[in-house]
Design a protein around this motif. Structure first.
Motif, PDB file in Angstrom:
ATOM      1  N   HIS B 182       0.833  -1.214   0.000  1.00  0.00           N
ATOM      2  CA  HIS B 182       0.000   0.000   0.000  1.00  0.00           C
ATOM      3  C   HIS B 182       0.859   1.252   0.000  1.00  0.00           C
ATOM      4  O   HIS B 182       0.616   2.202  -0.752  1.00  0.00           O
ATOM      5  N   PHE B 183       1.873   1.273   0.868  1.00  0.00           N
ATOM      6  CA  PHE B 183       2.755   2.441   0.961  1.00  0.00           C
ATOM      7  C   PHE B 183       3.484   2.694  -0.361  1.00  0.00           C
ATOM      8  O   PHE B 183       3.747   3.842  -0.726  1.00  0.00           O
ATOM      9  N   ALA B 184       3.801   1.612  -1.068  1.00  0.00           N
ATOM     10  CA  ALA B 184       4.577   1.749  -2.321  1.00  0.00           C
ATOM     11  C   ALA B 184       3.803   2.527  -3.373  1.00  0.00           C
ATOM     12  O   ALA B 184       4.392   3.091  -4.309  1.00  0.00           O
ATOM     13  N   ASN B 353       9.764   1.274  -0.381  1.00  0.00           N
ATOM     14  CA  ASN B 353      10.693   1.910  -1.323  1.00  0.00           C
ATOM     15  C   ASN B 353      11.270   0.880  -2.295  1.00  0.00           C
ATOM     16  O   ASN B 353      11.440   1.161  -3.488  1.00  0.00           O
ATOM     17  N   ILE B 354      11.572  -0.317  -1.769  1.00  0.00           N
ATOM     18  CA  ILE B 354      12.133  -1.371  -2.629  1.00  0.00           C
ATOM     19  C   ILE B 354      11.077  -1.819  -3.648  1.00  0.00           C
ATOM     20  O   ILE B 354      11.368  -1.979  -4.842  1.00  0.00           O
ATOM     21  N   ILE B 355       9.850  -2.014  -3.179  1.00  0.00           N
ATOM     22  CA  ILE B 355       8.766  -2.459  -4.077  1.00  0.00           C
ATOM     23  C   ILE B 355       8.519  -1.406  -5.161  1.00  0.00           C
ATOM     24  O   ILE B 355       8.429  -1.722  -6.355  1.00  0.00           O
ATOM     25  N   GLY B 359       9.158  -1.565  -9.564  1.00  0.00           N
ATOM     26  CA  GLY B 359       8.122  -1.459 -10.599  1.00  0.00           C
ATOM     27  C   GLY B 359       7.216  -2.677 -10.649  1.00  0.00           C
ATOM     28  O   GLY B 359       6.328  -2.764 -11.499  1.00  0.00           O
ATOM     29  N   GLN B 360       7.416  -3.636  -9.749  1.00  0.00           N
ATOM     30  CA  GLN B 360       6.614  -4.869  -9.744  1.00  0.00           C
ATOM     31  C   GLN B 360       5.283  -4.629  -9.026  1.00  0.00           C
ATOM     32  O   GLN B 360       5.192  -3.794  -8.137  1.00  0.00           O
ATOM     33  N   THR B 361       4.281  -5.403  -9.445  1.00  0.00           N
ATOM     34  CA  THR B 361       3.012  -5.399  -8.724  1.00  0.00           C
ATOM     35  C   THR B 361       2.943  -6.688  -7.911  1.00  0.00           C
ATOM     36  O   THR B 361       2.903  -7.788  -8.472  1.00  0.00           O
ATOM     37  N   LEU B 362       2.969  -6.551  -6.608  1.00  0.00           N
ATOM     38  CA  LEU B 362       2.987  -7.731  -5.740  1.00  0.00           C
ATOM     39  C   LEU B 362       1.581  -8.026  -5.223  1.00  0.00           C
ATOM     40  O   LEU B 362       0.815  -7.099  -4.953  1.00  0.00           O
TER      41      LEU B 362
END
Lengths: 287, 369
Positions: B182-184, B353-355, B359-362
């Motif tokens: 969510h934060f990403a 920040n890493i997510i 650019g990935q959607t997890l």
């Protein structure tokens, strides 16, 4: 200070005890850490609701330098049922800074005539600890705390308490015979009172065999030279075997030890088993 | 130890709040440009924090923050007092009973005539409103914060703010990776991105192989903390823990990591560093005050940078991304050994920040791995 704690539970004297609570006081009970008046008072009110207003039936105080401890039992008027509490505390004689209150919740279940599951449902959610994996082995050159690292005690007392600690940390079971007097009164939460060390030794084996990779860690010790008594705040980490699953757990313990001629004549081994069951979703180990 | 206790400056540890809010002692620091009511820098920090947060006088930020006040957080950057006011109001709305319990203030008078304060705070707060973590949970949680502030003429002119959000959300019943996902989605401003890039590059330049021998002869607070960082975090020499920590030291790290003693502390650091095995650490600020005749309190602000190697299968897709942490630590040291450590950083923002950078959607937890 100790009377204020007792009068909370016997008279409901919240006002008196509140005067000794700082804005930054923490009160850990049922493995939940309450901070500030709002959370701490809620714990008190819940305890009063559960215990009722019982009578003090037994008390043991360990007055140390930086830390002190108290064990007490509260009983119904006919003394048929009781509850026991142990508090390990940091205070400056005016205010409490940190308190760790361990209640024998198995006795609480008996007092309330409830099942362990029903009591567990009433307890606050314990702090969600993240227990990191570590190397629990006593390598020849690794360092592990021993009693003299955390408390200055006379040589004789230190030798006994070190041997006591080695029973738990290094599983030196032969030391039971050397440091407990024959009719020592030993009260283990969840087990009850026994005379002599046999029940304690059986419990020690049962507990360690219920866990893989168990490791005992000292936190604090306070020593009361007047009463030749010692309070030890410590915990056991390990992989608890619960049916087909293995769960990493931590068991906080407060031990109150009374000595005579450097032999243990009484011991309170206080653990809040039902809080541990709640925190790690375990089945009650001594059913 | 190379430090003299100054008994005159306010000490928080045993003081009742009523006394802290109405100090009766004489003014013990000159504090040029500060309001005359403040007797020292600790008093200033404790009282303005209480007024803004516990008394909910959010508008006092205009009085106690400079118009331009860079605030560095791992979750974002804010630059002016208006953003401080807005963020404060937003947090109070989501957690209306938030208390800020001042645990300690470690301070330093800098050469440029500013004061640096490192304020360790425990907050109790009930999540009755929606927040960046998601919908209201109506649960009460505890969170540790360290606010490092540069203070000048009655105002905070720069701040580094770290909060143990992962422990908070564990109490609220939320999943760490879900919260990070969510934060990403929150897009940071350009200044944050520039700061993040520059800080990452700066820390990666740290010479990590240089041996830093700490001896009784060269022991100072500065050599102690530099050696702590170099030996443990840069060189990963964990058997040397015995040179830095008491055998029964209490150690609190984010996300509910509570350890006592060398074996557990070693485990905590090893497990955490293993997700960034090439981590490099720099200690970016050190302050020290006396706690009692035998004990000192040290405040550190530090950074860690490296390459992310996930432990959690849900994060395997983002392996190899940049890993950067802004952290603060309070150490209580007696006889040259740490007896208590509280380390704080924001794990949710770390993973967010890493997510985001990947650019990935997890998938969220309920969506499966």
């Amino acid at each position: 200070m100790f009377n204020k704690l007792i009068e909370l539970y016997t008279k409901g004297d919240i006002a008196q005890l509140s005067q000794s609570i700082l804005h930054s006081t923490s009160w850990k009970q049922h493995d939940f850490t309450a901070y500030g008046n709002m959370q701490i008072e809620k714990l008190w009110l819940k305890s009063l609701e559960q215990f009722g207003f019982l009578t003090l039936s037994k008390k043991q105080v360990v007055q140390g330098k930086e830390f002190s401890a108290i064990y007490f039992e509260l009983a119904t008027d006919n003394e048929e049922k009781s509850i026991s509490l142990t508090l390990f505390l940091e205070h400056n004689n005016a205010h409490f800074k940190r308190l760790h209150c361990v209640i024998d919740t198995t006795k609480l279940a008996q007092l309330l005539a409830l099942t362990p599951e029903q009591v567990i449902a009433q307890l606050p959610a314990p702090d969600p600890l993240f227990l990191s994996q570590f190397d629990h082995q006593m390598h020849p050159q690794s360092y592990h705390a021993v009693p003299q690292d955390v408390c200055e005690m006379p040589d004789g007392v230190n030798q006994t308490i070190t041997q006591w600690w080695n029973i738990w940390q290094e599983k030196h079971l032969a030391s039971f015979d050397k440091i407990y007097s024959k009719d020592a009164e030993i009260n283990v939460a969840g087990i009850g009172v026994n005379h002599g060390f046999f029940a304690l030794r059986k419990f020690q084996l049962k507990l360690h065999n219920r866990m893989n990779r168990s490791y005992c860690q000292l936190e604090n010790i306070c020593f009361d030279s007047d009463k030749a008594s010692v309070a030890v705040q410590w915990h056991i980490d390990g992989d608890y075997l619960d049916g087909d699953t293995i769960k990493r757990i931590r068991i906080p313990v407060i031990s109150i030890i009374e000595l005579n001629d450097n032999m243990i004549v009484a011991e309170q081994f206080q653990v809040d088993w039902l809080a541990i069951c709640k925190g790690y979703n375990l089945t009650y180990p001594f059913a | 130890m190379s430090f003299k206790l100054n008994n005159k400056i306010t000490k928080v540890h045993w003081q009742p709040l009523t006394k802290l809010l109405e100090p009766s002692g004489d003014k013990t620091q000159i504090l040029p440009g500060f309001d005359g009511e403040f007797i020292d820098i600790v008093d200033y920090i404790i009282r303005i924090t209480h007024r803004i947060w516990e008394q909910k006088n959010v508008g006092l930020c205009y009085q106690y923050y400079s118009d331009i006040c860079p605030v560095y957080m791992l979750g974002g950057y804010s630059e002016c007092v208006e953003q401080v006011v807005q963020n404060t109001l937003k947090t109070i709305a989501a957690f209306p009973d938030r208390s800020l319990i001042g645990e300690n203030v470690i301070w330093k008078e800098e050469e440029d005539k500013t004061y640096y304060s490192s304020h360790l705070i425990t907050s109790i707060m009930t999540n009755t409103g929606n927040s960046d973590f998601g919908l209201a949970t109506n649960k009460t949680g505890r969170v540790t914060t360290i606010a490092d502030c540069v203070c000048f003429e009655n105002k905070i002119i720069k701040e580094w703010l770290v909060r143990d959000n992962s422990f908070l959300i564990a109490q609220l019943g939320l999943d760490l990776i879900d919260a990070a996902i969510h934060f990403a989605k929150l897009v940071p401003n350009d200044t944050f991105t520039t700061w993040y890039d520059e800080e990452f590059a700066r820390v990666r330049q740290k010479e990590h192989r240089q041996i830093f021998n700490l001896t009784d002869e060269n022991w100072t607070v500065e050599t102690f903390v530099q050696s702590w960082a170099q030996t443990l975090f840069n060189q990963k020499q964990f058997s040397t823990l015995t040179g830095f920590y008491h055998v029964a030291a209490a150690h609190q790290w984010p996300g509910g990591r509570k350890s006592t003693g060398l074996a557990q502390i070693s485990g905590t650091i090893i497990q955490w560093l293993a997700q960034c095995p090439d981590a490099k650490m720099t200690v970016d600020h050190v302050a020290v005050v006396g706690f009692d005749e035998e004990t000192i309190d040290i405040a550190l602000r530090w950074s860690v940078a490296g390459t992310y190697t996930p432990h959690d299968n849900r994060l395997n897709m983002i392996k190899g991304q940049r890993f950067f942490v802004l952290g603060c630590t309070h150490l209580r040291v007696r006889n040259k050994k740490v007896i208590k450590e509280v380390t704080v950083f924001d794990e949710i923002s770390l993973y967010a920040n890493i997510i985001r950078e990947s650019g990935q959607t997890l998938p969220l937890l309920e969506q499966g791995v």
